[in-house]
Write a protein that holds these residues in place. Structure first.
Motif, mmCIF file in Angstrom:
data_model
loop_
_atom_site.group_PDB
_atom_site.id
_atom_site.type_symbol
_atom_site.label_atom_id
_atom_site.label_comp_id
_atom_site.label_asym_id
_atom_site.label_seq_id
_atom_site.Cartn_x
_atom_site.Cartn_y
_atom_site.Cartn_z
ATOM 1 N N ASP A 107 -1.185 -0.760 -5.754
ATOM 2 C CA ASP A 107 -1.657 -0.421 -6.774
ATOM 3 C C ASP A 107 -1.608 0.978 -7.393
ATOM 4 N N ARG A 108 -1.461 1.990 -6.730
ATOM 5 C CA ARG A 108 -1.382 3.439 -7.171
ATOM 6 C C ARG A 108 -0.642 4.038 -6.107
ATOM 7 N N PHE A 109 0.381 4.676 -5.975
ATOM 8 C CA PHE A 109 0.926 5.335 -5.027
ATOM 9 C C PHE A 109 0.473 6.628 -4.662
ATOM 10 N N GLY A 110 0.082 6.756 -3.575
ATOM 11 C CA GLY A 110 -0.710 7.812 -2.973
ATOM 12 C C GLY A 110 -1.931 8.021 -2.585
ATOM 13 N N GLY A 111 -2.528 6.522 -2.943
ATOM 14 C CA GLY A 111 -3.859 5.974 -2.429
ATOM 15 C C GLY A 111 -5.231 6.976 -2.491
ATOM 16 N N GLN A 112 -5.934 7.211 -1.660
ATOM 17 C CA GLN A 112 -7.130 7.926 -1.480
ATOM 18 C C GLN A 112 -6.677 9.320 -1.471
ATOM 19 N N THR A 113 -5.504 9.906 -1.268
ATOM 20 C CA THR A 113 -5.217 11.242 -1.494
ATOM 21 C C THR A 113 -5.348 11.852 -2.944
ATOM 22 N N LEU A 114 -4.985 10.835 -3.631
ATOM 23 C CA LEU A 114 -4.930 11.119 -5.069
ATOM 24 C C LEU A 114 -6.528 11.683 -5.622
ATOM 25 N N GLY A 128 -5.494 0.872 2.682
ATOM 26 C CA GLY A 128 -6.504 1.840 2.590
ATOM 27 C C GLY A 128 -7.975 1.287 2.543
ATOM 28 N N ALA A 129 -8.762 2.151 2.039
ATOM 29 C CA ALA A 129 -9.991 1.954 1.755
ATOM 30 C C ALA A 129 -10.570 2.729 0.599
ATOM 31 N N GLY A 131 0.860 -1.131 -0.202
ATOM 32 C CA GLY A 131 0.214 0.021 -0.139
ATOM 33 C C GLY A 131 0.804 1.281 0.100
ATOM 34 N N GLY A 132 0.659 2.265 -0.994
ATOM 35 C CA GLY A 132 1.106 3.306 -1.132
ATOM 36 C C GLY A 132 0.349 4.824 -0.694
ATOM 37 N N GLY A 133 -0.394 4.679 0.130
ATOM 38 C CA GLY A 133 -1.021 5.627 0.760
ATOM 39 C C GLY A 133 -0.186 6.570 1.913
#
Length: 521
Positions: A246-253, A326-327, A222-224
């Protein structure tokens, strides 16, 4: 068009332009064209390397302008903006100017090589909104590809300005990308993901490289914010650290504005995510992006390493693991939601709201997110219907007062959404049950925004370690899960209050706990 401060900043950037640039504009006598001409005149006035001419190409959208090199021997650059790239897209404009003008891009050499070796002719048309925080990454990725490969063209289209095209192509979410006239993708997508879709053999080659990696002392999944903090704290201990995400930054993106992260007065989610990644990269951390974890195989007496199986087929091994997946947005799970996703059903009012200008929409959810969405949308759309399952709205009082003051918002509490209806192609209404009277109701509208909270990304862990009834990973005060050597942090856990600042602290704590576990075992 540009104020004095913005001109000063832009002029400083344009000093990095080392090769002559030609702007070619297609304009008419509309107000938007006049504003575009003003912007282009400002740009030309700030750099002797940039010139402007009017287009005679009838195929160009109006108003629009393209960016190209004056020296065609260095290769054509197919970048075009159909709209005025202000708001979130101003950075995209600046980067397009700099990169066309010879300033080197901040991209890995392997990515540059992939772009330059693409075989074929690619016309990308990207429909965006100027309030979309997810659009700039897509725009900047495709523009860079156009700079590096003369067979790639990138056209950026403001959906709010070219409404007829939006309706004809049935676009109801941004960013929406067309490749050579056909839908290529929707939503946020990185340059690596774009290249992976264009290069069918990339996934297999990547999986082979990942399989060959030596085991990590600590692997963060996880990259959040939680994952980034865990990686930093782990790397500072001098142990072999990896991050797979899966995508660095997570929900913050997907977060519009961040105003409560201590010491940072205000920032935007994508900027915060980029800062997280840059901070992690200052340490010796192996960042493995665009890889989704699919299975966790705990260590055994015979095999002391925990394994993480990836969707690509690769396997990563580690002595300790931190789970920070994350979520994601919770879905309503009613008929029509999946069928009309991106065809009227949306989850980001900031991104997709402008596409519903003058139309009727619904917001499902009466918490802070739902009420904020309704307030934002009320300034764009004709009417907002807000549906809340409970007997009362759950948002903060100040938000409720603002909502009640709006004359184009209707609020229904004790309302159970039962179906999102459509005509087979797009949303045309929402059905709900009045829980007080038992009456079934239907509201005709064109869009539905779902804002009902989060669901943890733990489906892949079921049956492996202990989860709560809500699907969250159960952790103790040290971030330890039910399995020794496996820790968890952030929104995926049972820790209350899903906040960025809390996730960062939990990530740091989990890393320290994992290091303590390593030195004791």
């Amino acid at each position: 068009m540009l104020d004095s401060n913005l001109k000063t900043q832009l002029q400083a950037y344009l000093q990095k332009v080392t090769q002559p640039i030609e702007l070619v504009a297609s304009l008419d006598d509309s107000d938007v064209s006049r504003d575009m001409r003003s912007l282009l005149d400002d740009i030309v006035s700030l750099s002797p390397q940039i010139s402007l001419k009017m287009s005679t190409d009838a195929a160009m959208r109006t108003p629009s302008f393209s960016i190209n090199r004056q020296n065609k021997d260095k290769g054509e650059v197919g970048i075009q903006f159909a709209g005025i790239p202000m708001g979130h897209e101003f950075t995209s404009l600046v980067l397009a100017l700099l990169q066309t003008g010879g300033h080197p891009p901040k991209v890995d050499a392997a990515v540059i090589e992939q772009i330059q070796q693409l075989d074929g002719d690619f016309l990308f048309e990207t429909y965006i909104s100027l309030t979309c925080q997810n659009c700039p990454e897509v725009v900047q990725s495709l523009n860079l590809m156009a700079v590096l490969n003369p067979r790639v063209r990138s056209v950026v289209i403001d959906g709010a300005l070219f409404q007829k095209e939006v309706e004809e192509r049935e676009i109801m979410a941004v960013p929406t990308i067309f490749l050579n006239g056909k839908v290529f993708d929707q939503g946020r997508i990185s340059i690596e993901e774009i290249l992976a879709k264009l290069d069918s053999g990339l996934e297999k080659r990547t999986a082979e490289k990942l399989d060959a990696k030596e085991p990590f002392d600590l692997l963060v999944v996880g990259g959040g914010p939680a994952g980034a903090a865990a990686a930093i704290y782990s790397a500072r201990k001098g142990i072999r650290t990896g991050v797979v995400a899966d995508r660095f930054g997570g929900q913050t993106l997907d977060t519009m504005s961040i105003e409560n992260f201590v010491s940072v007065k205000e920032t935007e989610g994508p900027k915060f995510a980029a800062a997280l990644e840059q901070h992690v990269k200052t340490y010796d951390v192996d960042i493995i992006n665009l890889q989704r974890a699919e299975k966790l195989i705990p260590a055994t007496v015979d095999n002391p390493l925990t394994e993480v199986k990836l969707a690509s087929g690769a396997t990563l091994k580690a002595k300790t693991i931190i789970l920070a997946t994350g979520a994601r947005w919770r879905e309503v799970n009613v008929p029509g939601e999946q069928k009309y996703r991106n065809q009227g059903v949306a989850y980001c009012p900031h991104c997709d709201g402008p596409l519903f200008k003058g139309k009727r929409v619904a917001v499902i959810g009466g918490g802070n997110s739902g009420v904020e969405a309704a307030i934002d949308l009320a300034g764009i759309v004709a009417h907002v219907t807000l549906l809340e399952f409970g007997a009362e709205l759950r948002a903060d009082a100040v938000l409720q007062r603002k909502l009640r003051s709006l004359n184009n918002v209707t609020v229904h509490t004790s309302a159970q959404t039962t179906e999102i209806t459509g005509d087979g192609k797009r949303v045309n209404g929402i059905a709900f049950k009045d829980l007080t009277s038992g009456e079934a109701k239907h509201v005709e509208l064109e869009g539905v925004f779902v804002q009902i909270g989060l669901v943890p990304n733990t489906e892949w862990l079921k049956g492996t370690l202990e989860l709560s009834r809500h699907g969250e990973i159960i952790v103790d005060a040290r971030g330890q899960t039910s399995l020794p050597g496996i820790f968890a942090a952030g929104d995926v856990t049972t820790v209350p209050f899903k906040q960025i600042v809390i996730a960062v602290g939990e990530g740091a704590k989990a890393a320290l706990s994992a290091f303590d576990h390593l030195i004791r075992t």
